[in-house]
Enzyme design. Structure first.
Site, mmCIF file in Angstrom:
data_model
loop_
_atom_site.group_PDB
_atom_site.id
_atom_site.type_symbol
_atom_site.label_atom_id
_atom_site.label_comp_id
_atom_site.label_asym_id
_atom_site.label_seq_id
_atom_site.Cartn_x
_atom_site.Cartn_y
_atom_site.Cartn_z
ATOM 1 C CG ASN A 28 -1.712 1.235 1.402
ATOM 2 O OD1 ASN A 28 -1.794 2.047 0.483
ATOM 3 N ND2 ASN A 28 -2.311 1.402 2.578
ATOM 4 C CD GLU A 50 -3.054 5.402 6.655
ATOM 5 O OE1 GLU A 50 -3.007 5.480 5.414
ATOM 6 O OE2 GLU A 50 -2.124 4.901 7.332
ATOM 7 N N GLY A 62 2.099 2.035 10.784
ATOM 8 C CA GLY A 62 3.029 3.151 10.656
ATOM 9 C C GLY A 62 3.680 3.564 11.961
ATOM 10 C CG HIS A 72 -5.820 1.733 5.036
ATOM 11 N ND1 HIS A 72 -5.416 2.686 5.932
ATOM 12 C CD2 HIS A 72 -4.800 0.864 4.915
ATOM 13 C CE1 HIS A 72 -4.172 2.411 6.324
ATOM 14 N NE2 HIS A 72 -3.774 1.312 5.720
ATOM 15 C CD GLU A 85 -3.655 -2.813 7.177
ATOM 16 O OE1 GLU A 85 -2.527 -3.032 6.746
ATOM 17 O OE2 GLU A 85 -4.273 -1.768 6.956
ATOM 18 C CB SER A 121 4.967 -1.929 11.971
ATOM 19 O OG SER A 121 4.494 -0.606 12.167
ATOM 20 C CE LYS A 134 0.073 3.339 4.729
ATOM 21 N NZ LYS A 134 -0.028 3.481 6.150
HETATM 22 C C1 PEP Z 1 -0.867 -0.044 5.965
HETATM 23 O O1 PEP Z 1 -0.969 1.147 5.767
HETATM 24 O O2 PEP Z 1 -1.723 -0.812 5.492
HETATM 25 C C2 PEP Z 1 0.268 -0.505 6.757
HETATM 26 C C3 PEP Z 1 0.247 -1.734 7.218
HETATM 27 O O3 PEP Z 1 1.272 0.383 6.967
HETATM 28 P P1 PEP Z 1 2.688 0.092 7.705
HETATM 29 O O4 PEP Z 1 3.222 -1.199 7.103
HETATM 30 O O5 PEP Z 1 3.540 1.270 7.353
HETATM 31 O O6 PEP Z 1 2.403 -0.051 9.135
#
Ligand code: PEP
Length: 246
Positions: A9, A96, A171, A94, A165, A210, A11
């Site tokens: 992703n 976000e 993040g 997601h 998630e 992460s 973003k």
């Molecule tokens: C994501 O945005 O779906 C995500 C898992 O981000 P990160 O790997 O940076 O935590």
């Protein structure tokens, strides 16, 4: 056996030119686990990505899709346009999007149905916030999110991918432990089984939060974890390589 999936992703990163450059680097990488590798650039970079991916086994995904076929929805993008560009997968719900753009379980469900109707495969994100984990209601939260997101999906369930998630892990550098992720994903699969029966065993459920080259192997060793949705560690070929080839 469910085929592993590693989805990046990106973003709001990577212009069309940067997208093309990163894809050229990704095309040189191996794929020793035979995973479905998916890249999800920004909407404006999808056309450049589709062009760069021609002849490659890497799949193309988008980061969102609107639920209406067309109409007065300024700034949104419909499923037919994504399909026409060669997009196969689309991230929906997601955290976000939920946090900054008012997505709810209900609009997530509408977007899932629109994506499936157009022949796109949704990657549906669910996850608890820290407070919910601390209160011990993680499974309740993610199972409800999953069931509402998948309302009326019917036989198309086998075209759906779910991404667990935990919001507190996105993040932040904090990762759910492999046991925590496995246990929550098992609960999500149970919720899918409640509604769709044994098809639940064919639905891929990814972990995201992460995930990187250091922790990917241990996470992927868990029986319920079928892959990863990767943010930060998908933005360079070197880092993404460490996850793809976990
Ligand atoms: C994501 O945005 O779906 C995500 C898992 O981000 P990160 O790997 O940076 O935590």
């Amino acid at each position: 056996m469910r085929k592993p999936m590693i989805a990046g992703n990106w973003k709001m990163n990577k212009t069309p030119a940067e997208t093309k450059a990163l894809i050229e680097d990704l095309k040189k990488l191996g794929n020793k686990n035979g995973a479905d590798v998916v890249v999800c650039p920004m909407t404006v970079s999808l056309a450049a990505a589709a062009e760069a991916l021609k002849g490659s086994e890497i799949h193309l995904g988008a980061q969102n899709v609107h639920f209406a076929d067309h109409g007065a929805y300024t700034g949104e993008c419909n499923a037919a346009s994504l399909k026409e560009l060669g997009v196969e997968y689309v991230i929906i719900g997601h955290s976000e999007r939920r946090q900054y753009f008012g997505e709810t379980d209900e609009t997530v469900n509408q977007r899932v149905l629109a994506a499936l109707a157009a022949g796109l495969k949704p990657i549906v994100c669910v996850g608890e916030v820290l407070n919910e984990r601390q209160q011990g209601i993680t499974n309740e939260i993610v199972c409800k999110q999953t069931k509402v997101a998948l309302l009326n999906v019917g036989e198309q369930i086998e075209n759906v991918i779910v991404a667990y998630e935990p919001v507190w892990a996105i993040g932040t550098g904090l990762t759910a432990t492999p046991d925590q992720a496995n246990e929550t994903i098992a609960a999500i699969r149970g919720a899918i089984r409640d509604v769709f029966g044994d098809a639940a065993d064919r639905v891929r459920i990814l972990y995201g939060g992460s995930m990187n080259a250091k922790n990917a192997h241990d996470l992927m060793a868990q029986p319920e974890i079928d892959g990863g949705l990767i943010g930060g560690a998908s933005l360079s070929a070197e880092k993404f390589d460490g996850v793809i080839n976990f």
